[in-house]
Design a protein around this motif. Structure first.
Motif: not given
Length: 733
Positions: A400, A403, A455-456, A475, A477, A495-496, A499
């Motif tokens: 986390d 991310a 997934e992030h 990251n 994303a 980034r959070k 999806s």
């Protein structure tokens, strides 16, 4: 008052004035049956009077011989005899009556009221060519008749040619005439007399009269006889005796250049000029040998002039016909060549459209196989096991923080050294090596890397064959391969809030910073079987330059690239039209960017182009791709499978296949055929021209053969005499 401007008389004019002042007003004697009215002229041997026949009223000319002393009366009698013998000819003055026993002797001849040719030349100057030729032809005909009777005139000049009421000439004054077999010399008139005639021991020759003929024609068209110049006259006038005068005359003519002034007369043609030149030949051998040959030359000239329009039509007509045929043939060839080229270009465009569709389907097949490959790999239990072990070992909290890009650098270093993650990386490397082809074929699909993100969007593990910066722990994303979108998101986006994709997807093309190769990433979600939760994204990158869509990407040794396919990035925006696969991009180390301009791109997407310009050809070093191409495009579609369901659907990508073919390779065969047809046509045309020219050469040669028709020419009547005006006959009697 000074008289400097008073025009002085020449010696000849003074002599004429003196002669006129002494003219008699009373005739020498009466002639029975005639009334004498006026004196017409006076010569060396007597006078010529104009009279009228009292019975018929006909006007006549009567010549009296007044001076008996020193006169050879046999020669005078012969003159009358010659006139009588030839008086039946149309072109010789007719003798009507002879009073040879009278005192003084006389003879009566027809009176020609238009005077002499000398009078005509004096009054009109140079005569028109047509009139001069007509008079000359009649004079020659009369002289030919005279020669046929064995009589040589020996003193032919304009003053001895009279003109009748129709302005037709009559030969007169045969006082110096000789029979052709005689050896007695006879002197004519200076400048009309042949140079060899100016000799007191010369024997009469028909070529003397030929020379005089040429001098008369020369005088008619130029205005003066040949060789007569003030210097020549002065030279002759200063001679001490007749033999000296004759010698100077001969020598001056032999030294002087041949007269050419007649060629400067307007309307003079080469044939007539040649007749004059040959008549005036300084040596007898250079002249026509007789008057008949002169008439033959005139006849050939007349025939040539009559036939000239027909000959011109016969020559120009076929040439014009050939030219018209050549023009229409050339236009027909050009039209056929243009239409054939257009049809071939349309056919080539349709062929390229089909080839583009085929290439697009080939690429779709390749991509779909990659879809199945990556999807199968994403479902691998071993991958799931290694991935779960690595995630657990690193910790969700650490992931986390990565991310959010708030992690301390030491956290990323610990992640890189994590044994579980390294095990996952080794697995991916093994799988990537298994995917590589067994051959070194440049057109085999080459996989660049195989990587996995959580997934992030944090790069979790990567297997890469190329040298590149280590991107693990960073990251991504915002990248399209993670989101499944057509474009990358802004790098500043949270980034959070992003999806991951839900189905297999092709990313937008991107260029490697290390190699310059254009690539795409085929990505698919990693889903837990139990919860169907997406826990990561697995992606496989492929070099676009390795797709062999047509199998013809190599250059031909002789013609260069003929037809090949390229891939075009169709994403809207600044990158639209960028070439992501092209033979020029296959060169090692090439990092150039080439882009199709929007105008051409729009036409390519609609219906293709017959005059496509490759952007590579516009750049430095792209000479082999310059020129016109025939090009067509086709969009690439793929089959996508949603992770949550079994239903598949076709989705359009932003990749376009463009197939281009050199326009000249399509049209060159037709142009080559047109060139061959044109050459064959020109060869045939030139052959026809050559054959026509040869035929006309033969025709002209036959036409110019000697015509013997004039050898049977019959002479027609007449005869006569007139006194000379400014030329004095030199007598050898």
């Amino acid at each position: 008052m000074s008289n400097d401007f008073t025009q002085r008389q020449s010696v000849g004019e003074q002599m004429r004035a003196e002669e006129l002042s002494r003219r008699a007003t009373v005739p020498p004697s009466e002639v029975p049956g005639y009334r004498l009215e006026r004196m017409l002229g006076q010569g060396a041997f007597g006078q010529v009077w104009v009279g009228k026949n009292l019975n018929t009223g006909r006007t006549v000319a009567i010549k009296f011989y007044l001076h008996r002393g020193g006169v050879d009366w046999s020669l005078l009698a012969r003159e009358v005899k010659h006139l009588v013998s030839m008086s039946a000819n149309r072109f010789i003055v007719q003798v009507l009556e002879v009073g040879w026993d009278s005192e003084p002797p006389y003879y009566v001849m027809e009176y020609l009221e238009n005077g002499s040719l000398d009078d005509l030349i004096r009054s009109r100057g140079c005569l028109p060519i047509s009139l001069a030729v007509d008079l000359f032809t009649d004079i020659a005909a009369g002289l030919n008749h005279s020669h046929g009777k064995g009589v040589l005139h020996c003193d032919l000049k304009p003053a001895n040619v009279l003109l009748d009421q129709d302005m037709r000439p009559r030969l007169a004054d045969f006082g110096q005439s000789r029979m052709s077999h005689e050896q007695t010399p006879s002197l004519g008139t200076l400048f009309y007399m042949a140079p060899e005639q100016a000799d007191l021991e010369a024997a009469p020759d028909a070529r003397w009269d030929v020379y005089a003929l040429g001098a008369i024609l020369y005088c008619m068209v130029v205005g003066t006889p040949p060789y007569r110049t003030p210097q020549m006259v002065s030279t002759l006038d200063t001679a001490a005796s007749l033999p000296d005068r004759l010698k100077r005359y001969r020598e001056t003519i032999q030294r002087a250049p041949a007269p050419k002034q007649h060629y400067r007369v307007r309307g003079m043609d080469r044939a007539l000029g040649s007749i004059i030149d040959r008549c005036l030949g300084k040596r007898p051998a250079d002249r026509f040998q007789n008057v008949e040959q002169v008439l033959e030359a005139l006849h050939r000239r007349s025939q040539a002039r009559v036939q000239r329009p027909l000959l011109l039509l016969g020559i120009v007509g076929p040439l014009l016909l050939l030219a018209v045929m050549g023009i229409f043939s050339w236009r027909g060839i050009q039209t056929a060549e243009h239409e054939s080229s257009q049809q071939l270009q349309d056919w080539a465009l349709r062929s390229n459209e089909f080839a583009a569709k085929f290439a697009a389907r080939t690429l779709e097949t390749e991509l779909n196989s990659l879809f199945r490959l990556i999807e199968a790999e994403a479902r691998s239990p071993m991958l799931h096991e290694l991935y779960e072990a690595a995630r657990t070992s690193i910790g969700i909290e650490t992931l986390d923080r990565l991310a959010a890009e708030q992690a301390d650098p030491t956290i990323r270093e610990e992640m890189l050294k994590n044994p579980k993650r390294l095990a996952l990386r080794d697995y991916l490397m093994e799988r990537l090596r298994n995917y590589q082809p067994d051959t070194d074929d440049d057109h085999s699909v080459q996989f660049s890397s195989l990587f996995l993100t959580d997934e992030h969007g944090t790069q979790f593990a990567i297997a890469i064959l190329e040298k590149a910066d280590n991107v693990v722990g960073r990251n991504f994303a915002f990248r399209s391969y993670f989101t499944g979108m057509r474009e990358d998101l802004p790098g500043t986006k949270d980034r959070k809030s992003i999806s991951p994709l839900s189905m297999t997807h092709i990313s937008a093309p991107f260029q490697s910073t290390s190699t310059g190769n254009w690539k795409i990433a085929v990505a698919t979600p990693i889903v837990l079987d139990a919860s169907q939760e997406t826990i990561g994204v697995l992606a496989l990158t492929v070099n676009l330059g390795n797709f062999d869509l047509l199998g013809d990407q190599s250059a031909d040794a002789n013609t260069g690239h003929r037809r090949f396919s390229v891939l075009v990035d169709g994403h809207e925006g600044a990158r639209e039209g960028t070439l992501v696969q092209h033979p020029a991009l296959a060169r090692k180390g090439s990092k150039e960017k080439y882009q199709i301009n929007s105008e051409q791109l729009n036409e390519l997407k609609k219906r293709g182009l017959l005059t496509y310009r490759d952007p590579v050809g516009e750049s430095a070093g792209g000479e082999e791709f310059r020129g016109d191409w025939i090009a067509a495009m086709q969009r690439v579609d793929v089959t996508q499978q949603a992770s949550q369901g079994p239903n598949a659907k076709r989705a359009a990508t932003d990749l376009w296949v463009l197939v281009q073919e050199r326009a000249e390779n399509v049209t060159n065969p037709v142009q080559s055929l047109g060139t061959k047809l044109f050459r064959e046509g020109m060869t045939g045309l030139l052959t026809v021209v050559a054959v026509t020219a040869l035929l006309w050469f033969v025709v002209l040669y036959v036409i110019r053969l000697p015509d013997n028709a004039f050898r049977s020419v019959k002479s027609s009547p007449t005869g006569g005499e007139t006194p000379s005006r400014d030329e004095t006959t030199l007598s050898a009697r």
